[in-house]
Design an enzyme around this catalytic site. Structure first.
Site, PDB file in Angstrom:
ATOM      1  N   TYR A   1      44.724  49.895  44.013  1.00  0.00           N
ATOM      2  CA  TYR A   1      44.113  48.640  44.439  1.00  0.00           C
ATOM      3  C   TYR A   1      45.171  47.582  44.708  1.00  0.00           C
ATOM      4  O   TYR A   1      46.285  47.641  44.193  1.00  0.00           O
ATOM      5  CB  TYR A   1      43.028  48.179  43.479  1.00  0.00           C
ATOM      6  CG  TYR A   1      43.408  47.388  42.258  1.00  0.00           C
ATOM      7  CD1 TYR A   1      43.571  46.004  42.315  1.00  0.00           C
ATOM      8  CD2 TYR A   1      43.514  48.006  41.016  1.00  0.00           C
ATOM      9  CE1 TYR A   1      43.852  45.271  41.179  1.00  0.00           C
ATOM     10  CE2 TYR A   1      43.784  47.287  39.873  1.00  0.00           C
ATOM     11  CZ  TYR A   1      43.968  45.905  39.962  1.00  0.00           C
ATOM     12  OH  TYR A   1      44.245  45.182  38.834  1.00  0.00           O
TER      13      TYR A   1
ATOM     14  N   ARG B   1      39.590  53.731  45.957  1.00  0.00           N
ATOM     15  CA  ARG B   1      39.413  54.692  44.865  1.00  0.00           C
ATOM     16  C   ARG B   1      38.341  55.737  45.166  1.00  0.00           C
ATOM     17  O   ARG B   1      38.065  56.587  44.323  1.00  0.00           O
ATOM     18  CB  ARG B   1      39.058  53.934  43.587  1.00  0.00           C
ATOM     19  CG  ARG B   1      37.732  53.235  43.647  1.00  0.00           C
ATOM     20  CD  ARG B   1      37.576  52.068  42.682  1.00  0.00           C
ATOM     21  NE  ARG B   1      37.887  52.344  41.295  1.00  0.00           N
ATOM     22  CZ  ARG B   1      37.796  51.424  40.336  1.00  0.00           C
ATOM     23  NH1 ARG B   1      37.413  50.191  40.613  1.00  0.00           N
ATOM     24  NH2 ARG B   1      38.092  51.735  39.090  1.00  0.00           N
TER      25      ARG B   1
ATOM     26  N   ASN C   1      31.110  44.929  32.450  1.00  0.00           N
ATOM     27  CA  ASN C   1      32.032  44.978  33.596  1.00  0.00           C
ATOM     28  C   ASN C   1      31.325  45.292  34.912  1.00  0.00           C
ATOM     29  O   ASN C   1      31.647  46.277  35.590  1.00  0.00           O
ATOM     30  CB  ASN C   1      33.129  46.010  33.334  1.00  0.00           C
ATOM     31  CG  ASN C   1      34.433  45.386  32.880  1.00  0.00           C
ATOM     32  OD1 ASN C   1      34.705  44.221  33.145  1.00  0.00           O
ATOM     33  ND2 ASN C   1      35.248  46.161  32.183  1.00  0.00           N
TER      34      ASN C   1
ATOM     35  N   ARG D   1      30.761  45.395  38.577  1.00  0.00           N
ATOM     36  CA  ARG D   1      31.534  45.236  39.802  1.00  0.00           C
ATOM     37  C   ARG D   1      30.602  45.545  40.977  1.00  0.00           C
ATOM     38  O   ARG D   1      30.408  46.717  41.334  1.00  0.00           O
ATOM     39  CB  ARG D   1      32.734  46.180  39.812  1.00  0.00           C
ATOM     40  CG  ARG D   1      33.725  45.964  38.686  1.00  0.00           C
ATOM     41  CD  ARG D   1      34.491  44.669  38.855  1.00  0.00           C
ATOM     42  NE  ARG D   1      35.545  44.532  37.850  1.00  0.00           N
ATOM     43  CZ  ARG D   1      35.387  43.946  36.681  1.00  0.00           C
ATOM     44  NH1 ARG D   1      34.188  43.435  36.355  1.00  0.00           N
ATOM     45  NH2 ARG D   1      36.393  43.846  35.835  1.00  0.00           N
TER      46      ARG D   1
ATOM     47  N   LYS E   1      30.271  36.237  26.713  1.00  0.00           N
ATOM     48  CA  LYS E   1      31.427  35.414  27.068  1.00  0.00           C
ATOM     49  C   LYS E   1      31.027  34.391  28.128  1.00  0.00           C
ATOM     50  O   LYS E   1      30.337  34.729  29.080  1.00  0.00           O
ATOM     51  CB  LYS E   1      32.558  36.295  27.597  1.00  0.00           C
ATOM     52  CG  LYS E   1      33.029  37.370  26.629  1.00  0.00           C
ATOM     53  CD  LYS E   1      33.981  38.350  27.291  1.00  0.00           C
ATOM     54  CE  LYS E   1      33.280  39.171  28.362  1.00  0.00           C
ATOM     55  NZ  LYS E   1      34.188  40.129  29.039  1.00  0.00           N
TER      56      LYS E   1
ATOM     57  N   ASP F   1      39.469  42.091  29.591  1.00  0.00           N
ATOM     58  CA  ASP F   1      39.952  43.268  28.859  1.00  0.00           C
ATOM     59  C   ASP F   1      40.763  42.836  27.641  1.00  0.00           C
ATOM     60  O   ASP F   1      40.652  43.422  26.559  1.00  0.00           O
ATOM     61  CB  ASP F   1      40.806  44.146  29.770  1.00  0.00           C
ATOM     62  CG  ASP F   1      40.090  44.528  31.052  1.00  0.00           C
ATOM     63  OD1 ASP F   1      38.861  44.727  30.998  1.00  0.00           O
ATOM     64  OD2 ASP F   1      40.752  44.619  32.096  1.00  0.00           O
TER      65      ASP F   1
ATOM     66  N   ASP G   1      48.163  42.668  34.731  1.00  0.00           N
ATOM     67  CA  ASP G   1      46.845  43.005  34.187  1.00  0.00           C
ATOM     68  C   ASP G   1      46.841  42.994  32.663  1.00  0.00           C
ATOM     69  O   ASP G   1      45.817  42.761  32.037  1.00  0.00           O
ATOM     70  CB  ASP G   1      46.405  44.392  34.683  1.00  0.00           C
ATOM     71  CG  ASP G   1      45.869  44.338  36.104  1.00  0.00           C
ATOM     72  OD1 ASP G   1      46.248  43.419  36.838  1.00  0.00           O
ATOM     73  OD2 ASP G   1      45.062  45.217  36.460  1.00  0.00           O
TER      74      ASP G   1
END
Length: 312
Positions: free
Chosen positions: A96, A111, A171, A173, A230, A272, A309
């Site tokens: 990516y 991917r 997560n 996406r 969060k 993460d 990251d």
């Protein structure tokens, strides 16, 4: 050093990719040189946990190519056990690109048909999954392919590895679900409800399930044992029902810890880092939910301050 007989504290399962990004904050289209690193939600968590002194393994598949070798070498150098990772002689390692902008960094993924998309339920039979204290997974894997979704179902909903606690980061996406967008909300909710510990952003909960209120998200995801909601720079709220990761919440407890002021260079990887901090303090070290949230915020702040990251 880990030996075959040493159980891991945590096993993280999911795809990691080669990351190509500008060495500065200028947009991708105008760059002549790019930096090569590695990144993936679950391995980001693994690297942060290893840096905190925990015994961590990462489980996935990579291509038999230089990028796959780079991923294995990088994670090994960070103290993560990659001995159970499969190398695929036919499928490539995913890639990516990061594209910095004035307000945010966009990411472009390549991917499809990668080595990791061929992960399937057979991975659930590996012994290291049964001896770990904790398995960490995310909703990204469920979106990669049908076989990856089956693996997630086997590990989380069916508890093919019955010993460890299950940590699940929603997560969401949207780009990964573009071919089956209607499946995302029910599948991610079903997996979250079956987990012991759930991480979810208030914004993604609103996008997925139509509610951004922390208490409503908690009710939506019952009977998950611990739900951590969060709210970006505002803070994070944990709802506990007792157990190893929330001893002070046996009758149900709400714990809110505000996020400290942070310098934001790039947001990629901050979630993460937060998950790693929470799991390290609240679960693996038994320091309680509030300390888990505080450590999560500290690691997230470190991630926000770097373009990498995984924070140093």
């Amino acid at each position: 050093m880990l030996t075959p007989a040493t159980p891991h504290d945590v096993v993280c399962v999911g795809e990691t990719m080669a990351v190509l990004s500008p060495p500065d904050a200028r947009p991708l289209a105008g760059q002549k040189k790019l930096a090569l690193t590695v990144g993936g939600a679950e391995s980001n968590v693994a690297c942060s946990l290893a840096a905190l002194g925990h015994r961590v393994a990462w489980l996935s598949r990579v291509g038999a190519d230089p990028l796959g070798r780079r991923i294995l070498d990088d994670l090994t150098a960070r103290g993560v056990d990659v001995s159970a990772v499969e190398t695929d002689p036919e499928r490539p390692t995913g890639v990516y690109f990061k594209d910095p902008g004035p307000d945010l960094t966009r990411t472009y993924y390549y991917r499809r048909e990668s080595a990791a998309t061929a992960m399937g339920p057979e991975l659930s039979r590996l012994p290291l999954l049964r001896t770990a204290r904790l398995l960490h997974l995310s909703g990204i894997t469920a979106a990669l392919s049908d076989t990856c979704a089956d693996l997630m179902d086997v590990l989380i909903a069916r508890r093919a590895a019955p010993g460890p606690l299950i940590s699940f980061d929603v997560n969401h996406r949207p780009a990964l679900w573009r071919h089956r967008p209607a499946d995302a909300a029910p599948m991610l909710r079903r997996l979250a409800r079956a987990a012991d510990i759930v991480f979810v952003g208030r914004d993604e909960a609103e996008a997925l399930w139509g509610t951004g209120q922390a208490a409503e998200v908690r009710e939506l995801l019952r009977p998950a044992g611990v739900v951590v909601v969060k709210d970006a720079g505002h803070g994070a709220t944990a709802y506990t029902e007792g157990g190893e990761n929330g001893e002070d919440g046996k009758d149900g407890k709400e714990t809110f810890v505000p996020a400290p002021p942070s310098r934001v260079v790039e947001r990629v990887g901050a979630g993460d880092a937060f998950a790693a901090g929470y799991l390290s303090a609240a679960v693996l070290e038994g320091l309680g939910v509030a300390e888990g949230l505080r450590r999560g915020h500290r690691l997230a702040a470190a991630a926000l301050a770097t373009r990498d990251d995984v924070p140093a």
